[in-house]
Enzyme design. Structure first.
Site, PDB file in Angstrom:
ATOM      1  N   GLY A  16       0.800  -1.218   0.000  1.00 39.76           N
ATOM      2  CA  GLY A  16       0.000   0.000   0.000  1.00 39.76           C
ATOM      3  C   GLY A  16       0.835   1.272   0.000  1.00 39.76           C
ATOM      4  O   GLY A  16       2.062   1.237  -0.035  1.00 39.76           O
ATOM      5  N   GLN A  17       0.121   2.407   0.040  1.00 41.77           N
ATOM      6  CA  GLN A  17       0.786   3.704  -0.088  1.00 41.77           C
ATOM      7  C   GLN A  17       1.849   3.917   0.994  1.00 41.77           C
ATOM      8  O   GLN A  17       2.990   4.254   0.685  1.00 41.77           O
ATOM      9  CB  GLN A  17      -0.254   4.837  -0.009  1.00 41.77           C
ATOM     10  CG  GLN A  17       0.350   6.217  -0.245  1.00 41.77           C
ATOM     11  CD  GLN A  17      -0.555   7.360   0.197  1.00 41.77           C
ATOM     12  OE1 GLN A  17      -1.543   7.147   0.899  1.00 41.77           O
ATOM     13  NE2 GLN A  17      -0.216   8.557  -0.200  1.00 41.77           N
ATOM     14  N   ILE A  59      -4.860 -10.830   6.703  1.00 41.02           N
ATOM     15  CA  ILE A  59      -4.892 -10.665   8.164  1.00 41.02           C
ATOM     16  C   ILE A  59      -6.242 -11.038   8.762  1.00 41.02           C
ATOM     17  O   ILE A  59      -6.340 -11.300   9.953  1.00 41.02           O
ATOM     18  CB  ILE A  59      -4.455  -9.247   8.620  1.00 41.02           C
ATOM     19  CG1 ILE A  59      -5.351  -8.150   8.040  1.00 41.02           C
ATOM     20  CG2 ILE A  59      -2.992  -8.996   8.316  1.00 41.02           C
ATOM     21  CD1 ILE A  59      -5.159  -6.803   8.726  1.00 41.02           C
ATOM     22  N   TYR A 148     -14.977   3.222   7.846  1.00 41.58           N
ATOM     23  CA  TYR A 148     -13.528   3.336   8.078  1.00 41.58           C
ATOM     24  C   TYR A 148     -13.258   4.004   9.433  1.00 41.58           C
ATOM     25  O   TYR A 148     -12.467   3.517  10.239  1.00 41.58           O
ATOM     26  CB  TYR A 148     -12.923   4.153   6.930  1.00 41.58           C
ATOM     27  CG  TYR A 148     -11.448   4.439   7.046  1.00 41.58           C
ATOM     28  CD1 TYR A 148     -10.507   3.416   7.045  1.00 41.58           C
ATOM     29  CD2 TYR A 148     -10.989   5.753   7.135  1.00 41.58           C
ATOM     30  CE1 TYR A 148      -9.148   3.693   7.123  1.00 41.58           C
ATOM     31  CE2 TYR A 148      -9.632   6.039   7.211  1.00 41.58           C
ATOM     32  CZ  TYR A 148      -8.712   4.999   7.210  1.00 41.58           C
ATOM     33  OH  TYR A 148      -7.374   5.282   7.286  1.00 41.58           O
ATOM     34  N   ILE A 178      -2.128  11.510   3.521  1.00 43.62           N
ATOM     35  CA  ILE A 178      -0.697  11.377   3.221  1.00 43.62           C
ATOM     36  C   ILE A 178      -0.436  11.568   1.727  1.00 43.62           C
ATOM     37  O   ILE A 178      -1.068  10.919   0.889  1.00 43.62           O
ATOM     38  CB  ILE A 178      -0.174   9.985   3.663  1.00 43.62           C
ATOM     39  CG1 ILE A 178      -0.478   9.717   5.151  1.00 43.62           C
ATOM     40  CG2 ILE A 178       1.333   9.865   3.380  1.00 43.62           C
ATOM     41  CD1 ILE A 178       0.202  10.614   6.146  1.00 43.62           C
TER      42      ILE A 178
HETATM   43  N1  SER Z   1      -6.324   8.983   3.754  1.00 47.72           N
HETATM   44  C1  SER Z   1      -7.401   8.328   4.431  1.00 47.72           C
HETATM   45  C2  SER Z   1      -8.626   8.344   3.625  1.00 47.72           C
HETATM   46  O1  SER Z   1      -8.803   9.292   2.891  1.00 47.72           O
HETATM   47  C3  SER Z   1      -7.663   8.980   5.749  1.00 47.72           C
HETATM   48  O2  SER Z   1      -6.989   8.279   6.726  1.00 47.72           O
HETATM   49  O3  SER Z   1      -9.420   7.480   3.734  1.00 47.72           O
END
Ligand code: SER
Length: 325
Positions: A16-17, A59, A148, A178
């Site tokens: 992932g990123q 996982i 989320y 990020i």
């Molecule tokens: N970068 C994430 C998202 O946009 C936030 O933690 O879901």
């Protein structure tokens, strides 16, 4: 709690990123063979494959974690695997399974194997519309409206529970959005802030899925990596928090980012067509206060909007010239 040495590290979500770059800095710090990169299904890059061990695990299936933990004598986990906010709204059950059942499996395996440390990332998505949106304090209302966010709040609580109840050393930060130049983010609400750079270089045009005035807390990858390593290196005795450190760097709106890119690419054009992700962004803070991270383990970011933009455009511009973008 006596701090144990971190020797053999498992990174979940290593394709992932964040995971892809984190794996490389961990390999540099702890030795290539001591950092096992794992993914669920996405093909890893040559860089990841050629620099150290890689395995596919899920996982949410505990036995797959257990196997690699035994095979590689793992004593530390960075659990970077997650379904992000936008995909989480499309597939809420998958988000729950990976983000909660997956985390629970990691913590249980870590407890059973008396591991040295576990890193459990949280996010600004832990906040919700009832949270103060400017300079959001560390201690505040946590009532997220996305799956989320629900899994991130539960993850913070679960990590803290393992510290208190079982004496497992679990740590985590609330990452902002990020921005990075190596691996594209997958399925988040802050993804626009990475896409915009690629499109600026390739097409000089970008259609943003958030409104121009949408302001969110953001961070450049080098700061994200530094914060992650620093919180894991911190003296446990000095930590008053464990899995819920606010981590701030910069805050800007989509329009401000576009204007900053235009300083380098004057004919860059952006239009705005908000989609379902706008409501998610509107439920998150605009800026966050990270005093506990600064006080308890000396957190300090390096990049601001201007220096991040210059560095991103330099790195991506170079790859574009080489025909690799
Ligand atoms: N970068 C994430 C998202 O946009 C936030 O933690 O879901």
């Amino acid at each position: 709690m006596a701090t144990k040495k971190m020797k053999h590290i498992l990174v979940t979500g290593a394709v992932g990123q964040i995971g892809s770059e984190l794996t490389m800095v961990l390999r540099k710090k702890f030795g290539n063979d001591n950092v096992l990169a794992t993914g669920r299904k996405t093909k890893p890059s040559e860089t990841l494959l050629n620099s150290g061990p890689f395995e596919f695990i899920d996982i949410a299936k505990r036995e797959t974690i257990e196997k690699v933990v035994k095979d590689y004598e793992i004593d530390t986990i960075y659990n970077m695997a997650a379904i992000l906010s936008a995909v989480g709204e499309e597939k809420p059950l998958l988000a729950w399974d990976v983000n909660i059942n997956g985390l629970y499996n990691c913590l249980e395996v870590a407890r059973e194997h008396a591991m040295a440390r576990v890193f459990v990332p949280s996010s600004i998505a832990a906040f919700g519309p009832e949270t103060p949106r400017i300079n959001t304090p560390n201690e505040t209302i946590l009532k997220p409206k996305t799956m989320y966010g629900v899994t991130k709040v539960a993850g913070e609580l679960l990590g803290d529970y393992y510290v208190k109840r079982f004496g497992l050393d679990v740590r985590g930060v609330r990452y902002p959005g990020i921005i990075s130049s190596e691996t594209l983010p997958g399925g988040g609400t802050t993804d626009y802030s990475v896409e915009i750079f690629y499109e600026a270089i390739k097409k000089k045009r970008y259609t943003c899925f958030l409104r121009e005035d949408t302001t969110l807390p953001m961070m450049y990858m080098p700061d994200c990596l530094k914060g992650t390593l620093d919180v894991m290196d911190a003296d446990f005795a000095k930590l008053k928090h464990h899995c819920d450190y606010n981590l701030a760097a910069v805050s800007f709106s989509a329009g401000q980012l576009a204007a900053e890119i235009k300083k380098h690419i004057p004919d860059f054009k952006v239009d705005y067509k908000p989609d379902f992700r706008q409501a998610i962004a509107d439920s998150w803070p605009q800026s966050i206060d990270d005093t506990p991270a600064r006080k308890e383990w000396g957190w300090k970011p390096k990049y601001d909007l201007a220096s991040m933009t210059t560095d991103m455009l330099e790195k991506l511009g170079q790859r574009y010239k080489e025909g690799k973008l």
